[in-house]
Design an enzyme around this catalytic site. Sequence first.
Site, PDB file in Angstrom:
ATOM      1  N   ASP A  23      45.685  49.480  38.386  1.00  0.00           N
ATOM      2  CA  ASP A  23      45.798  49.521  39.844  1.00  0.00           C
ATOM      3  C   ASP A  23      46.080  50.968  40.251  1.00  0.00           C
ATOM      4  O   ASP A  23      47.202  51.464  40.125  1.00  0.00           O
ATOM      5  CB  ASP A  23      46.913  48.594  40.328  1.00  0.00           C
ATOM      6  N   ASP A  71      41.368  36.033  42.890  1.00  0.00           N
ATOM      7  CA  ASP A  71      42.815  36.218  42.856  1.00  0.00           C
ATOM      8  C   ASP A  71      43.469  34.859  43.077  1.00  0.00           C
ATOM      9  O   ASP A  71      43.153  34.164  44.052  1.00  0.00           O
ATOM     10  CB  ASP A  71      43.269  37.177  43.957  1.00  0.00           C
TER      11      ASP A  71
END
Length: 257
Positions: A130, A11
């Site tokens: 997600d 990330d």
Amino acid sequence: MLAKRIVPCLDVKEGKVVKGVQFRNHEIVGDIVPLAARYAEEGADELVFYDITASAHDRVIDKSWVSRVAERIDIPFCVAGGIKTIAQAREKLAFGADKISINSPALTDPSLIERLQDEFGRQCIVIGIDSYFDAQSNSYKVKQFTGDEAATKDTQWFTQDWVQEVQKRGCGEIVLNVMNQDGVRQGYDLKQLSIVREICDVPLIASGGAGTMAHFKDVFEIARVDAALAASVFHKGIIDIGELKNYLFENSIAIRR
């Protein structure tokens, strides 16, 4: 049988690799290129890079680090973050990425999946989802703009419906990011992944929850996913990729070594 893949996830926020818990409270864990090189040397099958605030802040991935990663590693890698046009996708592929992943932009404009597939082929189009378990409705739902807590919002989509929709529109792979499990290292959500596996005809990548080597074995054996993505266990040195692959091989999981 096709070999299962081990995929470290990096990330990226403000030019650094970060990691949070359940998509919140991110801390810096290292620099992009050295971490990518380390994982490639340890035996990762591919890497995924998420610029986690790009979509929420209406910008796109910084191409400079994409090219630096491509120069340094010799395994496939995928990039995601704010890609919402053919031109932006083409630029990232031209700078060395092997695949591009879209998440929030696809929720805003689902036809983007078809346009990207028509232009580049479905083999390099990955959809990130997600997903979170909503206890009130006892169902799995999809969130958008999850890289920024202030921007995160619910969508109209139930996870299973969105999985079917993105396949219909031409995606080549799906990464299912299970938000409830993210960063807590208690194991992948085998129930949700198994449900999605039944309706998923493209490669399915599990994300969220890895804490032990046994968790990887379980997600391959029980949920029958094609790849397992993880971050904190690799960033913090809890699991070595080479040792993980040996463990999986010894437990009869088809794995590249």
